[in-house]
Scaffold this motif. Structure first.
Motif, PDB file in Angstrom:
ATOM      1  N   ALA A  51       0.829  -1.208   0.000  1.00  0.00           N
ATOM      2  CA  ALA A  51       0.000   0.000   0.000  1.00  0.00           C
ATOM      3  C   ALA A  51       0.864   1.259   0.000  1.00  0.00           C
ATOM      4  CB  ALA A  51      -0.954  -0.004   1.191  1.00  0.00           C
ATOM      5  N   VAL A  52       1.974   1.242   0.734  1.00  0.00           N
ATOM      6  CA  VAL A  52       2.846   2.430   0.804  1.00  0.00           C
ATOM      7  C   VAL A  52       3.574   2.687  -0.509  1.00  0.00           C
ATOM      8  CG1 VAL A  52       3.169   2.292   3.302  1.00  0.00           C
ATOM      9  CG2 VAL A  52       4.786   1.127   1.777  1.00  0.00           C
ATOM     10  N   ASP A  53       3.619   1.693  -1.401  1.00  0.00           N
ATOM     11  CA  ASP A  53       4.334   1.850  -2.669  1.00  0.00           C
ATOM     12  C   ASP A  53       3.426   2.200  -3.838  1.00  0.00           C
ATOM     13  OD1 ASP A  53       6.744   1.308  -1.405  1.00  0.00           O
ATOM     14  OD2 ASP A  53       6.636  -0.839  -1.829  1.00  0.00           O
ATOM     15  N   ALA A  54       2.104   2.095  -3.667  1.00  0.00           N
ATOM     16  CA  ALA A  54       1.177   2.484  -4.728  1.00  0.00           C
ATOM     17  C   ALA A  54       1.317   3.991  -4.954  1.00  0.00           C
ATOM     18  CB  ALA A  54      -0.247   2.124  -4.347  1.00  0.00           C
ATOM     19  N   ILE A  55       1.205   4.408  -6.203  1.00  0.00           N
ATOM     20  CA  ILE A  55       1.509   5.784  -6.589  1.00  0.00           C
ATOM     21  C   ILE A  55       0.253   6.471  -7.122  1.00  0.00           C
ATOM     22  CG2 ILE A  55       2.924   7.228  -8.094  1.00  0.00           C
ATOM     23  CD1 ILE A  55       4.934   4.814  -8.127  1.00  0.00           C
ATOM     24  N   LYS A  56      -0.034   7.647  -6.577  1.00  0.00           N
ATOM     25  CA  LYS A  56      -1.193   8.434  -7.010  1.00  0.00           C
ATOM     26  C   LYS A  56      -0.779   9.319  -8.186  1.00  0.00           C
ATOM     27  CE  LYS A  56      -4.566  11.760  -5.351  1.00  0.00           C
ATOM     28  NZ  LYS A  56      -4.894  12.698  -4.260  1.00  0.00           N
ATOM     29  N   CYS A  57      -1.139   8.877  -9.389  1.00  0.00           N
ATOM     30  CA  CYS A  57      -0.835   9.625 -10.611  1.00  0.00           C
ATOM     31  C   CYS A  57      -2.108  10.292 -11.120  1.00  0.00           C
ATOM     32  CB  CYS A  57      -0.291   8.679 -11.685  1.00  0.00           C
ATOM     33  SG  CYS A  57       1.296   7.943 -11.280  1.00  0.00           S
ATOM     34  N   ALA A  58      -1.961  11.185 -12.078  1.00  0.00           N
ATOM     35  CA  ALA A  58      -3.115  11.872 -12.659  1.00  0.00           C
ATOM     36  C   ALA A  58      -4.088  10.863 -13.276  1.00  0.00           C
ATOM     37  CB  ALA A  58      -2.654  12.889 -13.699  1.00  0.00           C
ATOM     38  N   SER A  59      -3.585   9.723 -13.752  1.00  0.00           N
ATOM     39  CA  SER A  59      -4.438   8.707 -14.381  1.00  0.00           C
ATOM     40  C   SER A  59      -5.126   7.804 -13.359  1.00  0.00           C
ATOM     41  CB  SER A  59      -3.601   7.844 -15.328  1.00  0.00           C
ATOM     42  OG  SER A  59      -2.623   7.120 -14.598  1.00  0.00           O
ATOM     43  N   GLY A  60      -4.750   7.906 -12.083  1.00  0.00           N
ATOM     44  CA  GLY A  60      -5.327   7.058 -11.040  1.00  0.00           C
ATOM     45  C   GLY A  60      -4.230   6.408 -10.214  1.00  0.00           C
ATOM     46  N   LEU A  61      -4.613   5.458  -9.370  1.00  0.00           N
ATOM     47  CA  LEU A  61      -3.656   4.766  -8.520  1.00  0.00           C
ATOM     48  C   LEU A  61      -2.862   3.760  -9.354  1.00  0.00           C
ATOM     49  CD1 LEU A  61      -2.850   4.796  -5.530  1.00  0.00           C
ATOM     50  CD2 LEU A  61      -4.332   2.818  -5.211  1.00  0.00           C
ATOM     51  N   CYS A  81      15.099  -3.750 -11.217  1.00  0.00           N
ATOM     52  CA  CYS A  81      14.529  -2.409 -11.319  1.00  0.00           C
ATOM     53  C   CYS A  81      13.565  -2.183 -10.175  1.00  0.00           C
ATOM     54  CB  CYS A  81      13.814  -2.216 -12.653  1.00  0.00           C
ATOM     55  SG  CYS A  81      12.279  -3.132 -12.824  1.00  0.00           S
ATOM     56  N   THR A  82      13.329  -0.932  -9.900  1.00  0.00           N
ATOM     57  CA  THR A  82      12.313  -0.551  -8.928  1.00  0.00           C
ATOM     58  C   THR A  82      11.705   0.771  -9.361  1.00  0.00           C
ATOM     59  OG1 THR A  82      11.823  -0.470  -6.563  1.00  0.00           O
ATOM     60  CG2 THR A  82      13.766   0.725  -7.299  1.00  0.00           C
ATOM     61  N   ILE A  83      10.447   0.953  -9.019  1.00  0.00           N
ATOM     62  CA  ILE A  83       9.700   2.153  -9.393  1.00  0.00           C
ATOM     63  C   ILE A  83       9.242   2.843  -8.113  1.00  0.00           C
ATOM     64  CG2 ILE A  83       7.665   3.048 -10.622  1.00  0.00           C
ATOM     65  CD1 ILE A  83       9.561   1.609 -12.513  1.00  0.00           C
ATOM     66  N   ILE A  84       9.388   4.156  -8.080  1.00  0.00           N
ATOM     67  CA  ILE A  84       8.845   4.947  -6.978  1.00  0.00           C
ATOM     68  C   ILE A  84       8.033   6.098  -7.560  1.00  0.00           C
ATOM     69  CG2 ILE A  84      10.709   4.379  -5.369  1.00  0.00           C
ATOM     70  CD1 ILE A  84      11.796   7.279  -5.868  1.00  0.00           C
ATOM     71  N   GLY A  85       7.194   6.674  -6.723  1.00  0.00           N
ATOM     72  CA  GLY A  85       6.464   7.864  -7.107  1.00  0.00           C
ATOM     73  C   GLY A  85       7.132   9.079  -6.503  1.00  0.00           C
ATOM     74  N   GLY A  91      -0.498  17.724  -6.786  1.00  0.00           N
ATOM     75  CA  GLY A  91      -0.854  16.631  -5.897  1.00  0.00           C
ATOM     76  C   GLY A  91      -0.688  15.237  -6.477  1.00  0.00           C
ATOM     77  N   PHE A  92      -0.156  15.151  -7.685  1.00  0.00           N
ATOM     78  CA  PHE A  92       0.045  13.852  -8.317  1.00  0.00           C
ATOM     79  C   PHE A  92       1.526  13.560  -8.446  1.00  0.00           C
ATOM     80  CE2 PHE A  92      -4.084  15.250 -10.097  1.00  0.00           C
ATOM     81  CZ  PHE A  92      -4.866  14.258  -9.538  1.00  0.00           C
ATOM     82  N   ASP A  93       1.843  12.275  -8.511  1.00  0.00           N
ATOM     83  CA  ASP A  93       3.230  11.838  -8.636  1.00  0.00           C
ATOM     84  C   ASP A  93       3.529  11.381 -10.056  1.00  0.00           C
ATOM     85  OD1 ASP A  93       3.555  12.303  -5.949  1.00  0.00           O
ATOM     86  OD2 ASP A  93       3.550  10.200  -5.359  1.00  0.00           O
ATOM     87  N   GLY A  94       4.808  11.379 -10.387  1.00  0.00           N
ATOM     88  CA  GLY A  94       5.297  10.801 -11.621  1.00  0.00           C
ATOM     89  C   GLY A  94       6.060   9.533 -11.284  1.00  0.00           C
ATOM     90  N   LEU A  95       6.190   8.645 -12.234  1.00  0.00           N
ATOM     91  CA  LEU A  95       6.900   7.390 -12.025  1.00  0.00           C
ATOM     92  C   LEU A  95       8.386   7.563 -12.314  1.00  0.00           C
ATOM     93  CD1 LEU A  95       4.487   4.803 -13.719  1.00  0.00           C
ATOM     94  CD2 LEU A  95       4.484   5.667 -11.368  1.00  0.00           C
ATOM     95  N   PHE A 125      -0.219   0.975 -19.217  1.00  0.00           N
ATOM     96  CA  PHE A 125       0.347   1.431 -17.958  1.00  0.00           C
ATOM     97  C   PHE A 125       0.754   2.889 -18.096  1.00  0.00           C
ATOM     98  CE2 PHE A 125       1.526  -3.154 -17.333  1.00  0.00           C
ATOM     99  CZ  PHE A 125       0.849  -3.348 -16.145  1.00  0.00           C
ATOM    100  N   GLU A 126       0.837   3.562 -16.971  1.00  0.00           N
ATOM    101  CA  GLU A 126       1.353   4.929 -16.900  1.00  0.00           C
ATOM    102  C   GLU A 126       2.820   4.918 -17.345  1.00  0.00           C
ATOM    103  OE1 GLU A 126       1.130   9.027 -15.507  1.00  0.00           O
ATOM    104  OE2 GLU A 126      -0.461   7.546 -15.662  1.00  0.00           O
ATOM    105  N   PRO A 127       3.255   5.851 -18.214  1.00  0.00           N
ATOM    106  CA  PRO A 127       4.667   5.897 -18.605  1.00  0.00           C
ATOM    107  C   PRO A 127       5.550   6.490 -17.513  1.00  0.00           C
ATOM    108  CG  PRO A 127       3.452   7.640 -19.699  1.00  0.00           C
ATOM    109  CD  PRO A 127       2.438   6.827 -18.929  1.00  0.00           C
ATOM    110  N   LEU A 128       6.832   6.207 -17.612  1.00  0.00           N
ATOM    111  CA  LEU A 128       7.820   6.759 -16.688  1.00  0.00           C
ATOM    112  C   LEU A 128       8.021   8.245 -16.960  1.00  0.00           C
ATOM    113  CD1 LEU A 128      10.596   4.010 -16.999  1.00  0.00           C
ATOM    114  CD2 LEU A 128       8.819   4.181 -15.240  1.00  0.00           C
ATOM    115  N   SER A 129       8.333   8.993 -15.912  1.00  0.00           N
ATOM    116  CA  SER A 129       8.721  10.393 -16.051  1.00  0.00           C
ATOM    117  C   SER A 129      10.231  10.548 -16.067  1.00  0.00           C
ATOM    118  CB  SER A 129       8.160  11.225 -14.898  1.00  0.00           C
ATOM    119  OG  SER A 129       6.764  11.236 -14.922  1.00  0.00           O
TER     120      SER A 129
END
Length: 185
Positions: A51-61, A81-85, A91-95, A125-129
């Motif tokens: 739950a702590v690693d899920a990322i709130k992006c403009a497209s959703g969780l 590899c690892t992904i963080i927000g 108020g939204f995060d990027g990957l 999927f949401e693209p990386l930033s």
């Protein structure tokens, strides 16, 4: 997708010296593990993220585990590899991806982010930033990547306009084309 709750006679008695956290972890007799999961019509459970690693992006969780699995499956040069927000806008995060290569030096970050983002978009999927090629990822005593440390270290990588990334020890990195941040003079 929802929180994974477990009911069993062998559940942990709680968090060491943290009765408040223990109390909050029990809901209606279930131990809430902090994992996000779903189950299918055959009652098979699938873990999708912490739950702590899920990322709130403009497209959703966005759940990071399926993205990490896709990157590892479709890119033979990637060892881990690892992904963080990371905060991006309103108020939204990027990957942000941290990639460890099997053979360092063979691939550059700008080519890799382009290829991975095509794969992500093709799979809805949401693209990386941002993508950083690293020699090592911070891990704990169990060998699990410490995303918390990466979030602390790179909390401003997408919103800071005065990037002197080579001065911060970042050398092989790339922003996604649509997410490049202008440098202030």
């Amino acid at each position: 997708v929802g929180f994974l709750g477990i009911k069993s006679p062998t559940i942990t008695p709680g968090y060491w010296n943290d009765s408040n956290r223990t109390l909050k972890s029990y809901k209606q007799g279930y131990w809430i593990s902090g994992d996000l999961a779903y189950y299918d019509q055959e009652n098979k459970f699938f873990h999708v993220d912490r739950a702590v690693d899920a990322i709130k992006c403009a497209s959703g969780l966005v759940n990071t585990l399926p993205i990490e699995e896709l990157i590892l499956k479709n890119n033979s040069a990637v060892a881990d590899c690892t992904i963080i927000g990371v905060p991006k806008e309103k108020g939204f995060d990027g990957l942000v991806a941290f990639i460890k290569l099997k053979a360092p030096g063979n691939i550059i970050a700008s080519a890799l982010i382009t290829a991975i983002n095509k794969q992500l978009v093709d799979n809805k999927f949401e693209p990386l930033s941002f993508l950083q090629i690293v020699s090592n990822l911070p891990v704990g005593s169990t060998g699990k990547v410490l995303k918390r440390k990466l979030r602390e270290q790179y909390q401003d990588i997408l919103i800071c306009a005065e990037h002197n990334l080579e001065g911060k020890g970042l050398h092989d990195f790339a922003y996604a084309q649509q997410n490049k941040v202008p440098v202030r003079s």
